[in-house]
Design a protein around this motif. Structure first.
Motif, PDB file in Angstrom:
ATOM      1  N   ASP A  84      -3.413   2.975 105.675  1.00 60.62           N
ATOM      2  CA  ASP A  84      -3.979   3.324 106.983  1.00 60.62           C
ATOM      3  C   ASP A  84      -3.659   4.772 107.328  1.00 60.62           C
ATOM      4  O   ASP A  84      -4.534   5.527 107.780  1.00 60.62           O
ATOM      5  N   GLN A  85      -2.430   5.172 107.095  1.00 59.82           N
ATOM      6  CA  GLN A  85      -2.019   6.538 107.426  1.00 59.82           C
ATOM      7  C   GLN A  85      -2.735   7.566 106.551  1.00 59.82           C
ATOM      8  O   GLN A  85      -3.175   8.617 107.034  1.00 59.82           O
ATOM      9  N   ASP A  86      -2.869   7.260 105.264  1.00 58.20           N
ATOM     10  CA  ASP A  86      -3.441   8.221 104.314  1.00 58.20           C
ATOM     11  C   ASP A  86      -4.961   8.110 104.187  1.00 58.20           C
ATOM     12  O   ASP A  86      -5.573   8.913 103.482  1.00 58.20           O
ATOM     13  N   THR A  87      -5.561   7.125 104.819  1.00 58.65           N
ATOM     14  CA  THR A  87      -6.975   6.795 104.603  1.00 58.65           C
ATOM     15  C   THR A  87      -7.249   6.636 103.100  1.00 58.65           C
ATOM     16  O   THR A  87      -8.215   7.172 102.562  1.00 58.65           O
ATOM     17  N   SER A  88      -6.376   5.879 102.441  1.00 60.35           N
ATOM     18  CA  SER A  88      -6.496   5.694 101.000  1.00 60.35           C
ATOM     19  C   SER A  88      -6.890   4.260 100.675  1.00 60.35           C
ATOM     20  O   SER A  88      -6.623   3.331 101.432  1.00 60.35           O
ATOM     21  N   PHE A  89      -7.520   4.094  99.534  1.00 55.19           N
ATOM     22  CA  PHE A  89      -8.013   2.785  99.109  1.00 55.19           C
ATOM     23  C   PHE A  89      -6.870   1.958  98.519  1.00 55.19           C
ATOM     24  O   PHE A  89      -6.050   2.486  97.766  1.00 55.19           O
ATOM     25  N   PRO A  90      -6.805   0.651  98.827  1.00 55.46           N
ATOM     26  CA  PRO A  90      -5.716  -0.198  98.316  1.00 55.46           C
ATOM     27  C   PRO A  90      -5.913  -0.556  96.843  1.00 55.46           C
ATOM     28  O   PRO A  90      -6.271  -1.674  96.480  1.00 55.46           O
ATOM     29  N   LEU A  91      -5.656   0.415  95.965  1.00 60.01           N
ATOM     30  CA  LEU A  91      -5.893   0.205  94.537  1.00 60.01           C
ATOM     31  C   LEU A  91      -5.032  -0.922  93.975  1.00 60.01           C
ATOM     32  O   LEU A  91      -5.471  -1.660  93.087  1.00 60.01           O
ATOM     33  N   GLU A  92      -3.798  -1.054  94.489  1.00 61.90           N
ATOM     34  CA  GLU A  92      -2.944  -2.133  93.970  1.00 61.90           C
ATOM     35  C   GLU A  92      -3.540  -3.500  94.301  1.00 61.90           C
ATOM     36  O   GLU A  92      -3.442  -4.445  93.510  1.00 61.90           O
ATOM     37  N   GLY A  93      -4.220  -3.600  95.443  1.00 65.59           N
ATOM     38  CA  GLY A  93      -4.895  -4.853  95.785  1.00 65.59           C
ATOM     39  C   GLY A  93      -6.090  -5.108  94.882  1.00 65.59           C
ATOM     40  O   GLY A  93      -6.305  -6.229  94.413  1.00 65.59           O
ATOM     41  N   LYS A  94      -6.875  -4.056  94.622  1.00 70.04           N
ATOM     42  CA  LYS A  94      -8.033  -4.195  93.732  1.00 70.04           C
ATOM     43  C   LYS A  94      -7.589  -4.604  92.335  1.00 70.04           C
ATOM     44  O   LYS A  94      -8.166  -5.510  91.714  1.00 70.04           O
ATOM     45  N   GLU A  95      -6.570  -3.938  91.807  1.00 71.48           N
ATOM     46  CA  GLU A  95      -6.098  -4.259  90.463  1.00 71.48           C
ATOM     47  C   GLU A  95      -5.570  -5.684  90.380  1.00 71.48           C
ATOM     48  O   GLU A  95      -5.822  -6.400  89.402  1.00 71.48           O
ATOM     49  N   ALA A  96      -4.859  -6.107  91.421  1.00 78.10           N
ATOM     50  CA  ALA A  96      -4.291  -7.457  91.412  1.00 78.10           C
ATOM     51  C   ALA A  96      -5.383  -8.520  91.489  1.00 78.10           C
ATOM     52  O   ALA A  96      -5.338  -9.535  90.771  1.00 78.10           O
TER      53      ALA A  96
END
Length: 362
Positions: free
Chosen positions: A25-37
Protein backbone atom coordinates in the motif's frame (compact mmCIF):
# COMPACT_ATOMS: atom_id res chain seq x y z
CA UNK A 1 -8.61 -31.35 -2.89
CA UNK A 2 -11.97 -30.83 -1.17
CA UNK A 3 -13.63 -27.43 -0.97
CA UNK A 4 -12.90 -27.42 2.78
CA UNK A 5 -9.22 -27.95 1.96
CA UNK A 6 -9.35 -25.07 -0.52
CA UNK A 7 -10.73 -22.77 2.16
CA UNK A 8 -7.86 -23.77 4.48
CA UNK A 9 -5.44 -23.01 1.66
CA UNK A 10 -7.06 -19.59 1.24
CA UNK A 11 -6.51 -18.92 4.96
CA UNK A 12 -2.83 -19.79 4.59
CA UNK A 13 -2.40 -17.40 1.67
CA UNK A 14 -4.42 -14.70 3.44
CA UNK A 15 -1.88 -14.67 6.27
CA UNK A 16 0.94 -14.24 3.73
CA UNK A 17 -0.92 -11.40 2.01
CA UNK A 18 -1.61 -9.61 5.31
CA UNK A 19 2.07 -9.75 6.23
CA UNK A 20 3.03 -7.64 3.20
CA UNK A 21 -0.13 -5.57 2.64
CA UNK A 22 1.01 -2.37 4.38
CA UNK A 23 4.26 -2.26 2.41
CA UNK A 24 2.50 -2.70 -0.92
CA UNK A 25 0.00 0.00 0.00
CA UNK A 26 2.77 2.42 0.91
CA UNK A 27 4.89 1.67 -2.17
CA UNK A 28 1.99 1.21 -4.61
CA UNK A 29 3.65 -2.09 -5.49
CA UNK A 30 2.14 -5.32 -6.76
CA UNK A 31 1.94 -8.27 -4.29
CA UNK A 32 4.29 -10.53 -6.24
CA UNK A 33 4.70 -12.93 -3.31
CA UNK A 34 0.93 -13.45 -3.36
CA UNK A 35 0.90 -14.04 -7.12
CA UNK A 36 3.77 -16.52 -6.92
CA UNK A 37 2.16 -18.38 -4.03
CA UNK A 38 -1.28 -18.65 -5.61
CA UNK A 39 0.16 -19.70 -8.98
CA UNK A 40 1.58 -22.76 -7.19
CA UNK A 41 -1.67 -23.37 -5.31
CA UNK A 42 -4.67 -25.54 -6.28
CA UNK A 43 -6.77 -22.41 -5.74
CA UNK A 44 -5.64 -21.04 -9.10
CA UNK A 45 -7.37 -23.78 -11.11
CA UNK A 46 -10.25 -24.49 -8.71
CA UNK A 47 -12.76 -22.46 -10.73
CA UNK A 48 -11.75 -24.24 -13.93
CA UNK A 49 -12.22 -27.57 -12.15
CA UNK A 50 -15.73 -26.83 -10.94
CA UNK A 51 -15.51 -25.29 -7.48
CA UNK A 52 -18.91 -24.12 -6.27
CA UNK A 53 -19.65 -20.42 -6.57
CA UNK A 54 -20.26 -20.26 -2.84
CA UNK A 55 -16.80 -21.61 -2.06
CA UNK A 56 -15.28 -19.36 -4.74
CA UNK A 57 -16.86 -16.35 -3.03
CA UNK A 58 -15.55 -17.43 0.35
CA UNK A 59 -12.06 -17.81 -1.12
CA UNK A 60 -12.27 -14.25 -2.49
CA UNK A 61 -13.33 -12.90 0.91
CA UNK A 62 -10.54 -14.78 2.70
CA UNK A 63 -7.86 -13.47 0.33
CA UNK A 64 -9.35 -9.98 0.58
CA UNK A 65 -9.23 -10.15 4.36
CA UNK A 66 -5.46 -10.46 3.97
CA UNK A 67 -5.18 -7.85 1.22
CA UNK A 68 -8.26 -6.61 -0.70
CA UNK A 69 -6.02 -5.33 -3.50
CA UNK A 70 -4.85 -8.86 -4.17
CA UNK A 71 -8.37 -10.23 -3.80
CA UNK A 72 -9.42 -7.78 -6.52
CA UNK A 73 -6.56 -8.61 -8.87
CA UNK A 74 -7.04 -12.36 -8.48
CA UNK A 75 -10.78 -12.06 -9.12
CA UNK A 76 -10.10 -10.13 -12.34
CA UNK A 77 -7.53 -12.74 -13.40
CA UNK A 78 -9.94 -15.58 -12.70
CA UNK A 79 -12.94 -13.89 -14.30
CA UNK A 80 -11.00 -12.94 -17.44
CA UNK A 81 -9.12 -16.20 -17.78
CA UNK A 82 -12.08 -18.53 -17.43
CA UNK A 83 -13.77 -16.90 -20.43
CA UNK A 84 -11.71 -19.22 -22.65
CA UNK A 85 -14.62 -21.62 -22.20
CA UNK A 86 -16.62 -19.32 -24.54
CA UNK A 87 -14.15 -19.72 -27.41
CA UNK A 88 -15.80 -21.61 -30.30
CA UNK A 89 -12.49 -22.92 -31.67
CA UNK A 90 -11.57 -26.21 -29.87
CA UNK A 91 -7.85 -25.66 -30.53
CA UNK A 92 -7.99 -22.23 -28.90
CA UNK A 93 -9.95 -23.61 -25.93
CA UNK A 94 -7.32 -26.30 -25.45
CA UNK A 95 -4.52 -23.73 -25.72
CA UNK A 96 -5.98 -21.39 -23.12
CA UNK A 97 -6.94 -24.26 -20.83
CA UNK A 98 -3.28 -25.28 -20.78
CA UNK A 99 -2.17 -21.66 -20.28
CA UNK A 100 -4.59 -21.19 -17.41
CA UNK A 101 -3.34 -24.39 -15.76
CA UNK A 102 0.27 -23.33 -16.09
CA UNK A 103 -0.70 -20.13 -14.23
CA UNK A 104 -0.45 -17.63 -17.07
CA UNK A 105 -1.89 -14.33 -15.82
CA UNK A 106 -4.95 -12.65 -17.36
CA UNK A 107 -6.12 -9.05 -17.20
CA UNK A 108 -9.60 -7.56 -17.60
CA UNK A 109 -9.26 -4.77 -20.19
CA UNK A 110 -12.88 -3.79 -20.83
CA UNK A 111 -13.29 -0.34 -19.28
CA UNK A 112 -12.81 2.62 -21.62
CA UNK A 113 -11.89 6.14 -20.47
CA UNK A 114 -15.33 7.46 -21.51
CA UNK A 115 -17.54 4.39 -20.97
CA UNK A 116 -18.27 4.79 -17.27
CA UNK A 117 -20.15 1.74 -15.98
CA UNK A 118 -21.02 0.54 -19.47
CA UNK A 119 -17.93 -1.62 -19.93
CA UNK A 120 -19.93 -4.29 -21.77
CA UNK A 121 -20.90 -1.73 -24.43
CA UNK A 122 -17.62 -0.47 -25.95
CA UNK A 123 -17.47 2.80 -27.88
CA UNK A 124 -14.15 2.22 -29.62
CA UNK A 125 -14.42 0.78 -33.14
CA UNK A 126 -12.10 -1.90 -34.51
CA UNK A 127 -11.37 -2.13 -38.24
CA UNK A 128 -11.71 -5.33 -40.22
CA UNK A 129 -8.47 -6.99 -41.41
CA UNK A 130 -7.62 -10.46 -42.65
CA UNK A 131 -8.16 -12.99 -39.88
CA UNK A 132 -9.66 -10.56 -37.41
CA UNK A 133 -9.73 -6.91 -36.37
CA UNK A 134 -7.36 -4.11 -35.42
CA UNK A 135 -8.05 -1.81 -32.48
CA UNK A 136 -6.48 1.52 -31.63
CA UNK A 137 -7.76 2.94 -28.37
CA UNK A 138 -7.36 2.78 -24.61
CA UNK A 139 -8.56 0.65 -21.70
CA UNK A 140 -8.31 1.82 -18.12
CA UNK A 141 -8.33 0.34 -14.61
CA UNK A 142 -6.74 -2.91 -15.86
CA UNK A 143 -5.79 -4.51 -12.55
CA UNK A 144 -2.49 -6.37 -12.51
CA UNK A 145 -1.95 -5.66 -16.21
CA UNK A 146 1.81 -5.26 -15.86
CA UNK A 147 2.03 -8.98 -15.08
CA UNK A 148 -0.58 -10.22 -17.55
CA UNK A 149 0.28 -12.34 -20.57
CA UNK A 150 -3.28 -12.22 -21.92
CA UNK A 151 -6.14 -9.73 -21.84
CA UNK A 152 -9.91 -9.95 -22.10
CA UNK A 153 -10.89 -6.94 -24.18
CA UNK A 154 -13.69 -5.67 -26.38
CA UNK A 155 -14.46 -3.34 -29.27
CA UNK A 156 -17.21 -2.46 -31.70
CA UNK A 157 -16.93 -4.81 -34.67
CA UNK A 158 -19.21 -3.71 -37.52
CA UNK A 159 -21.24 -1.84 -34.92
CA UNK A 160 -21.64 -4.81 -32.55
CA UNK A 161 -19.72 -5.46 -29.31
CA UNK A 162 -17.05 -8.11 -29.80
CA UNK A 163 -15.14 -9.75 -26.95
CA UNK A 164 -11.70 -11.30 -27.43
CA UNK A 165 -8.87 -13.00 -25.54
CA UNK A 166 -5.68 -11.45 -26.89
CA UNK A 167 -1.93 -11.46 -26.30
CA UNK A 168 -0.54 -8.52 -24.38
CA UNK A 169 2.05 -7.80 -27.06
CA UNK A 170 4.27 -4.90 -28.13
CA UNK A 171 1.28 -3.04 -29.62
CA UNK A 172 0.00 -2.42 -26.07
CA UNK A 173 1.64 0.25 -23.93
CA UNK A 174 1.12 0.58 -20.16
CA UNK A 175 0.76 4.12 -18.78
CA UNK A 176 1.45 4.35 -15.06
CA UNK A 177 -1.50 6.31 -13.66
CA UNK A 178 -2.10 4.36 -10.45
CA UNK A 179 -1.49 6.80 -7.59
CA UNK A 180 -4.74 6.35 -5.68
CA UNK A 181 -6.42 6.81 -2.33
CA UNK A 182 -6.99 3.08 -1.82
CA UNK A 183 -6.51 -0.34 -3.42
CA UNK A 184 -3.03 0.89 -4.26
CA UNK A 185 -1.54 -2.57 -4.82
CA UNK A 186 -3.87 -3.48 -7.70
CA UNK A 187 -1.80 -1.26 -10.02
CA UNK A 188 -4.82 -0.85 -12.27
CA UNK A 189 -3.12 1.01 -15.07
CA UNK A 190 -4.19 2.62 -18.36
CA UNK A 191 -3.45 0.60 -21.49
CA UNK A 192 -2.92 2.19 -24.91
CA UNK A 193 -3.58 -0.07 -27.90
CA UNK A 194 -2.04 0.81 -31.25
CA UNK A 195 -3.34 -1.36 -34.07
CA UNK A 196 -3.69 -4.28 -31.67
CA UNK A 197 -4.78 -7.51 -33.36
CA UNK A 198 -8.05 -9.12 -32.25
CA UNK A 199 -8.08 -12.57 -33.91
CA UNK A 200 -11.37 -14.04 -35.10
CA UNK A 201 -10.23 -17.37 -33.66
CA UNK A 202 -10.19 -15.80 -30.21
CA UNK A 203 -13.54 -14.05 -30.39
CA UNK A 204 -15.78 -15.19 -27.54
CA UNK A 205 -19.32 -16.41 -28.04
CA UNK A 206 -20.72 -15.42 -24.68
CA UNK A 207 -23.74 -17.21 -23.26
CA UNK A 208 -25.71 -14.77 -21.06
CA UNK A 209 -27.14 -17.72 -19.13
CA UNK A 210 -23.68 -18.63 -17.79
CA UNK A 211 -22.56 -17.08 -14.49
CA UNK A 212 -20.09 -14.21 -14.57
CA UNK A 213 -17.24 -14.81 -12.12
CA UNK A 214 -16.46 -11.12 -11.60
CA UNK A 215 -20.07 -10.13 -10.89
CA UNK A 216 -20.35 -13.06 -8.49
CA UNK A 217 -17.08 -12.26 -6.72
CA UNK A 218 -17.27 -8.49 -6.26
CA UNK A 219 -19.40 -8.53 -3.06
CA UNK A 220 -16.91 -10.87 -1.41
CA UNK A 221 -14.04 -8.38 -1.71
CA UNK A 222 -15.96 -5.96 0.50
CA UNK A 223 -16.95 -8.77 2.86
CA UNK A 224 -13.31 -9.75 3.37
CA UNK A 225 -12.40 -6.14 4.00
CA UNK A 226 -15.25 -5.77 6.51
CA UNK A 227 -14.11 -8.96 8.28
CA UNK A 228 -10.62 -7.51 8.67
CA UNK A 229 -11.99 -4.22 10.02
CA UNK A 230 -14.22 -5.95 12.56
CA UNK A 231 -11.37 -8.19 13.72
CA UNK A 232 -9.23 -5.09 14.22
CA UNK A 233 -11.97 -3.33 16.22
CA UNK A 234 -12.46 -6.31 18.54
CA UNK A 235 -8.73 -6.78 19.05
CA UNK A 236 -8.15 -3.09 19.73
CA UNK A 237 -11.07 -2.86 22.17
CA UNK A 238 -9.63 -5.73 24.19
CA UNK A 239 -6.02 -4.50 24.26
CA UNK A 240 -6.61 -0.77 24.83
CA UNK A 241 -6.92 0.29 28.45
CA UNK A 242 -8.16 3.63 29.73
CA UNK A 243 -6.85 5.59 32.72
CA UNK A 244 -7.20 6.02 35.62
CA UNK A 245 -8.54 2.50 36.35
CA UNK A 246 -6.84 0.95 33.31
CA UNK A 247 -10.11 -0.67 32.32
CA UNK A 248 -10.23 -2.23 28.84
CA UNK A 249 -12.01 -0.18 26.22
CA UNK A 250 -14.18 -3.25 25.63
CA UNK A 251 -15.97 -2.63 28.93
CA UNK A 252 -17.50 0.60 27.70
CA UNK A 253 -21.12 0.20 26.61
CA UNK A 254 -20.83 2.36 23.50
CA UNK A 255 -17.98 0.13 22.31
CA UNK A 256 -20.08 -2.97 22.91
CA UNK A 257 -22.95 -1.43 20.97
CA UNK A 258 -20.62 -0.42 18.14
CA UNK A 259 -19.09 -3.89 17.81
CA UNK A 260 -22.55 -5.48 17.90
CA UNK A 261 -23.73 -3.21 15.07
CA UNK A 262 -20.61 -3.95 13.02
CA UNK A 263 -21.08 -7.69 13.44
CA UNK A 264 -24.75 -7.51 12.49
CA UNK A 265 -24.02 -5.50 9.33
CA UNK A 266 -21.31 -7.96 8.35
CA UNK A 267 -23.53 -10.98 8.89
CA UNK A 268 -26.32 -9.40 6.85
CA UNK A 269 -23.92 -8.70 3.97
CA UNK A 270 -22.41 -12.17 4.17
CA UNK A 271 -25.83 -13.82 4.26
CA UNK A 272 -27.00 -11.99 1.13
CA UNK A 273 -23.76 -12.80 -0.69
CA UNK A 274 -24.21 -16.46 0.25
CA UNK A 275 -27.81 -16.35 -0.99
CA UNK A 276 -26.59 -14.89 -4.30
CA UNK A 277 -23.85 -17.53 -4.59
CA UNK A 278 -26.25 -20.39 -3.89
CA UNK A 279 -28.69 -18.98 -6.45
CA UNK A 280 -25.80 -18.88 -8.94
CA UNK A 281 -24.86 -22.48 -8.17
CA UNK A 282 -28.48 -23.51 -8.75
CA UNK A 283 -28.82 -21.35 -11.90
CA UNK A 284 -31.83 -19.60 -10.41
CA UNK A 285 -33.19 -16.86 -12.71
CA UNK A 286 -32.89 -14.15 -10.06
CA UNK A 287 -29.17 -14.82 -9.42
CA UNK A 288 -27.92 -11.71 -11.31
CA UNK A 289 -30.40 -9.53 -9.40
CA UNK A 290 -29.19 -10.99 -6.10
CA UNK A 291 -25.56 -10.45 -7.10
CA UNK A 292 -26.22 -6.75 -7.61
CA UNK A 293 -28.03 -6.49 -4.28
CA UNK A 294 -25.21 -8.37 -2.56
CA UNK A 295 -22.59 -6.01 -3.98
CA UNK A 296 -24.55 -2.96 -2.88
CA UNK A 297 -25.03 -4.23 0.68
CA UNK A 298 -21.46 -5.53 1.01
CA UNK A 299 -19.97 -2.25 -0.26
CA UNK A 300 -21.99 -0.26 2.26
CA UNK A 301 -21.11 -2.69 5.06
CA UNK A 302 -17.38 -2.38 4.39
CA UNK A 303 -17.59 1.42 4.46
CA UNK A 304 -19.67 1.55 7.64
CA UNK A 305 -17.74 -1.11 9.53
CA UNK A 306 -14.29 0.23 8.67
CA UNK A 307 -15.35 3.78 9.59
CA UNK A 308 -16.84 2.61 12.90
CA UNK A 309 -13.65 0.68 13.66
CA UNK A 310 -11.60 3.82 12.96
CA UNK A 311 -13.81 5.84 15.31
CA UNK A 312 -13.38 3.17 17.97
CA UNK A 313 -9.58 3.36 17.66
CA UNK A 314 -9.56 7.16 17.68
CA UNK A 315 -6.26 8.90 17.02
CA UNK A 316 -4.33 5.64 17.18
CA UNK A 317 -6.33 4.33 14.24
CA UNK A 318 -5.43 7.41 12.22
CA UNK A 319 -1.76 6.42 12.25
CA UNK A 320 -0.38 4.39 9.38
CA UNK A 321 1.11 1.98 11.91
CA UNK A 322 -2.44 0.65 12.34
CA UNK A 323 -4.14 -1.11 9.40
CA UNK A 324 -7.58 0.43 9.95
CA UNK A 325 -6.82 3.66 8.06
CA UNK A 326 -5.95 1.51 5.03
CA UNK A 327 -9.17 -0.48 5.40
CA UNK A 328 -11.15 2.77 5.34
CA UNK A 329 -9.39 3.94 2.18
CA UNK A 330 -9.77 0.57 0.47
CA UNK A 331 -13.46 0.32 1.41
CA UNK A 332 -14.28 3.37 -0.71
CA UNK A 333 -13.35 1.47 -3.87
CA UNK A 334 -16.28 -0.97 -3.71
CA UNK A 335 -19.09 1.52 -4.40
CA UNK A 336 -17.03 3.00 -7.26
CA UNK A 337 -16.41 -0.30 -9.06
CA UNK A 338 -18.83 -1.01 -11.87
CA UNK A 339 -21.59 -1.21 -11.42
CA UNK A 340 -21.23 1.75 -9.05
CA UNK A 341 -23.67 2.18 -6.16
CA UNK A 342 -25.83 4.86 -7.86
CA UNK A 343 -26.04 2.91 -11.12
CA UNK A 344 -26.88 -0.29 -9.22
CA UNK A 345 -29.63 1.42 -7.23
CA UNK A 346 -31.04 3.00 -10.39
CA UNK A 347 -31.15 -0.36 -12.16
CA UNK A 348 -32.63 -2.25 -9.20
CA UNK A 349 -35.28 0.40 -8.63
CA UNK A 350 -36.37 0.46 -12.26
CA UNK A 351 -36.46 -3.34 -12.40
CA UNK A 352 -38.56 -3.58 -9.25
CA UNK A 353 -40.97 -0.96 -10.55
CA UNK A 354 -41.32 -2.76 -13.87
CA UNK A 355 -39.66 0.00 -15.86
CA UNK A 356 -37.19 -2.31 -17.62
CA UNK A 357 -36.78 -6.05 -18.19
CA UNK A 358 -34.82 -8.17 -15.69
CA UNK A 359 -31.09 -8.63 -16.42
CA UNK A 360 -29.93 -11.71 -18.34
CA UNK A 361 -28.70 -14.53 -16.13
CA UNK A 362 -24.98 -14.41 -15.38
Amino acid sequence: MTEADLLKEAERLSALLAEHAARHDQDTSFPLEGKEAICQSPLNTALQEGISWLTFGRVISTLSRGNPSFGTVWLMHQGSGITFLALPDPAQRAFFSAEFRRAAWFGNALSEPTSGNMFLMPHQEARRVEGGWRLSGAKRFVSGCEHAQYLLTNALCDGQPGFFLIDKDASIRVEDIWDTMGMRATRSQLLHMQDTFLPDSRRLVLDPSQPNAIAMGLPWISIGLAEAALAFAIGYAKERTLPPENKPLAQMQWVQFSVAEMSTRLEAARSLAMRAALATDRREPDAPFLQLQAKLVANEAALTISTSALELAGGSGYLRSRPIERYVRDAHSGPLMAWSAPVTKDFLGKALLGLLPPPPQG
